[in-house]
Design a protein around this motif. Sequence first.
Motif, PDB file in Angstrom:
ATOM      1  N   LEU A   6       5.418   7.673   0.472  1.00  0.00           N
ATOM      2  CA  LEU A   6       6.687   7.683   1.198  1.00  0.00           C
ATOM      3  C   LEU A   6       7.203   9.115   1.368  1.00  0.00           C
ATOM      4  O   LEU A   6       7.620   9.518   2.454  1.00  0.00           O
ATOM      5  CB  LEU A   6       7.716   6.830   0.452  1.00  0.00           C
ATOM      6  CG  LEU A   6       9.067   6.630   1.112  1.00  0.00           C
ATOM      7  CD1 LEU A   6       8.914   5.887   2.433  1.00  0.00           C
ATOM      8  CD2 LEU A   6       9.983   5.852   0.180  1.00  0.00           C
ATOM      9  N   ILE A   7       7.120   9.895   0.316  1.00  0.00           N
ATOM     10  CA  ILE A   7       7.594  11.281   0.363  1.00  0.00           C
ATOM     11  C   ILE A   7       6.715  12.123   1.285  1.00  0.00           C
ATOM     12  O   ILE A   7       7.221  12.920   2.074  1.00  0.00           O
ATOM     13  CB  ILE A   7       7.667  11.876  -1.053  1.00  0.00           C
ATOM     14  CG1 ILE A   7       8.747  11.159  -1.862  1.00  0.00           C
ATOM     15  CG2 ILE A   7       7.930  13.372  -1.012  1.00  0.00           C
ATOM     16  CD1 ILE A   7       8.700  11.421  -3.344  1.00  0.00           C
ATOM     17  N   SER A   8       5.418  11.944   1.209  1.00  0.00           N
ATOM     18  CA  SER A   8       4.541  12.727   2.096  1.00  0.00           C
ATOM     19  C   SER A   8       4.762  12.342   3.558  1.00  0.00           C
ATOM     20  O   SER A   8       4.710  13.206   4.443  1.00  0.00           O
ATOM     21  CB  SER A   8       3.074  12.586   1.700  1.00  0.00           C
ATOM     22  OG  SER A   8       2.632  11.271   1.858  1.00  0.00           O
ATOM     23  N   ARG A   9       5.043  11.069   3.814  1.00  0.00           N
ATOM     24  CA  ARG A   9       5.355  10.645   5.190  1.00  0.00           C
ATOM     25  C   ARG A   9       6.688  11.248   5.646  1.00  0.00           C
ATOM     26  O   ARG A   9       6.819  11.659   6.791  1.00  0.00           O
ATOM     27  CB  ARG A   9       5.381   9.129   5.289  1.00  0.00           C
ATOM     28  CG  ARG A   9       3.975   8.536   5.243  1.00  0.00           C
ATOM     29  CD  ARG A   9       3.938   7.038   5.392  1.00  0.00           C
ATOM     30  NE  ARG A   9       4.743   6.573   6.506  1.00  0.00           N
ATOM     31  CZ  ARG A   9       5.220   5.331   6.601  1.00  0.00           C
ATOM     32  NH1 ARG A   9       4.977   4.444   5.659  1.00  0.00           N
ATOM     33  NH2 ARG A   9       5.947   4.980   7.634  1.00  0.00           N
ATOM     34  N   LEU A  10       7.661  11.310   4.735  1.00  0.00           N
ATOM     35  CA  LEU A  10       8.933  11.953   5.049  1.00  0.00           C
ATOM     36  C   LEU A  10       8.706  13.429   5.402  1.00  0.00           C
ATOM     37  O   LEU A  10       9.243  13.926   6.390  1.00  0.00           O
ATOM     38  CB  LEU A  10       9.902  11.846   3.859  1.00  0.00           C
ATOM     39  CG  LEU A  10      11.187  12.671   3.958  1.00  0.00           C
ATOM     40  CD1 LEU A  10      12.109  12.092   5.022  1.00  0.00           C
ATOM     41  CD2 LEU A  10      11.895  12.724   2.615  1.00  0.00           C
ATOM     42  N   GLN A  11       7.902  14.098   4.597  1.00  0.00           N
ATOM     43  CA  GLN A  11       7.617  15.514   4.836  1.00  0.00           C
ATOM     44  C   GLN A  11       6.879  15.736   6.159  1.00  0.00           C
ATOM     45  O   GLN A  11       6.984  16.803   6.749  1.00  0.00           O
ATOM     46  CB  GLN A  11       6.821  16.093   3.667  1.00  0.00           C
ATOM     47  CG  GLN A  11       7.661  16.198   2.402  1.00  0.00           C
ATOM     48  CD  GLN A  11       6.873  16.671   1.197  1.00  0.00           C
ATOM     49  OE1 GLN A  11       5.744  16.253   0.971  1.00  0.00           O
ATOM     50  NE2 GLN A  11       7.501  17.544   0.414  1.00  0.00           N
ATOM     51  N   ALA A  12       6.176  14.712   6.614  1.00  0.00           N
ATOM     52  CA  ALA A  12       5.468  14.807   7.893  1.00  0.00           C
ATOM     53  C   ALA A  12       6.377  14.453   9.081  1.00  0.00           C
ATOM     54  O   ALA A  12       5.943  14.487  10.230  1.00  0.00           O
ATOM     55  CB  ALA A  12       4.239  13.883   7.879  1.00  0.00           C
ATOM     56  N   GLY A  13       7.638  14.091   8.795  1.00  0.00           N
ATOM     57  CA  GLY A  13       8.584  13.787   9.863  1.00  0.00           C
ATOM     58  C   GLY A  13       8.628  12.340  10.289  1.00  0.00           C
ATOM     59  O   GLY A  13       9.112  12.021  11.380  1.00  0.00           O
ATOM     60  N   ASP A  14       8.154  11.438   9.450  1.00  0.00           N
ATOM     61  CA  ASP A  14       8.145  10.015   9.753  1.00  0.00           C
ATOM     62  C   ASP A  14       9.555   9.434   9.597  1.00  0.00           C
ATOM     63  O   ASP A  14      10.110   9.403   8.496  1.00  0.00           O
ATOM     64  CB  ASP A  14       7.173   9.300   8.814  1.00  0.00           C
ATOM     65  CG  ASP A  14       7.005   7.824   9.126  1.00  0.00           C
ATOM     66  OD1 ASP A  14       7.962   7.188   9.625  1.00  0.00           O
ATOM     67  OD2 ASP A  14       5.920   7.283   8.844  1.00  0.00           O
ATOM     68  N   GLU A  15      10.123   8.968  10.712  1.00  0.00           N
ATOM     69  CA  GLU A  15      11.486   8.436  10.686  1.00  0.00           C
ATOM     70  C   GLU A  15      11.596   7.151   9.881  1.00  0.00           C
ATOM     71  O   GLU A  15      12.630   6.897   9.249  1.00  0.00           O
ATOM     72  CB  GLU A  15      11.999   8.229  12.109  1.00  0.00           C
ATOM     73  CG  GLU A  15      12.227   9.542  12.838  1.00  0.00           C
ATOM     74  CD  GLU A  15      12.710   9.354  14.259  1.00  0.00           C
ATOM     75  OE1 GLU A  15      13.137   8.233  14.631  1.00  0.00           O
ATOM     76  OE2 GLU A  15      12.677  10.340  15.018  1.00  0.00           O
ATOM     77  N   LYS A  16      10.569   6.333   9.899  1.00  0.00           N
ATOM     78  CA  LYS A  16      10.594   5.077   9.110  1.00  0.00           C
ATOM     79  C   LYS A  16      10.631   5.395   7.614  1.00  0.00           C
ATOM     80  O   LYS A  16      11.317   4.729   6.848  1.00  0.00           O
ATOM     81  CB  LYS A  16       9.377   4.204   9.437  1.00  0.00           C
ATOM     82  CG  LYS A  16       9.383   3.640  10.818  1.00  0.00           C
ATOM     83  CD  LYS A  16      10.406   2.533  10.941  1.00  0.00           C
ATOM     84  CE  LYS A  16      10.344   1.931  12.335  1.00  0.00           C
ATOM     85  NZ  LYS A  16      11.509   1.122  12.636  1.00  0.00           N
ATOM     86  N   ALA A  17       9.906   6.413   7.203  1.00  0.00           N
ATOM     87  CA  ALA A  17       9.938   6.832   5.801  1.00  0.00           C
ATOM     88  C   ALA A  17      11.324   7.341   5.443  1.00  0.00           C
ATOM     89  O   ALA A  17      11.846   7.055   4.355  1.00  0.00           O
ATOM     90  CB  ALA A  17       8.884   7.907   5.532  1.00  0.00           C
TER      91      ALA A  17
END
Length: 177
Positions: A6-17
């Motif tokens: 979840l954190i790595s997806r957030l860091q990649a700019g994933d809005e759902k994360a």
Amino acid sequence: MQQDLLISRLQAGDEKAFERIYFLYSESLYGIIYNIIRDEKVAEELLQDVFLKIWNNASSYDPKKGRFFTWVLNIARNASIDRLRSKDFKNSKGNLRSENFEDILVAQSNSIGKIDAIGLQKYLDRIGPVCKRLIDLLFFKGFTQKESAEELDIPLGTVKSRNRVCIDKLRAHIISP
């Protein structure tokens, strides 16, 4: 979803994360912010600012330096203290009626009850009343070390030393409960 993913997806700019992070942490962060600010509207506004900072600075989070929750909690705490100390906030609170003072003082003295919302109560109970009081002042009420020294009527150097010792004790209890 696993937190690391979840954190790595957030860091990649994933809005759902980001939405999931908001869902997981917004209530706890609001509790910290409100406990410092003591104003619902300002706390709600500041919560949005905090999540904007989380979104914009997600790439600066380093899991080697600490837990994600600690990172977001520090963002919320620092933003709250900055707002509390801001000139605009002080000016907006300058016209409080005297009957509000009692509620503010009682609420500020009762922050220990709100600590459990973020799961720290069981750890704080283990570190003793001196550390519990100091951590409450410094981290949950937003006092500076100097203000804490005045409140506790002890030297500033003692506050600094105890703060270090108390945080180490708390860390030891959290890491190996």
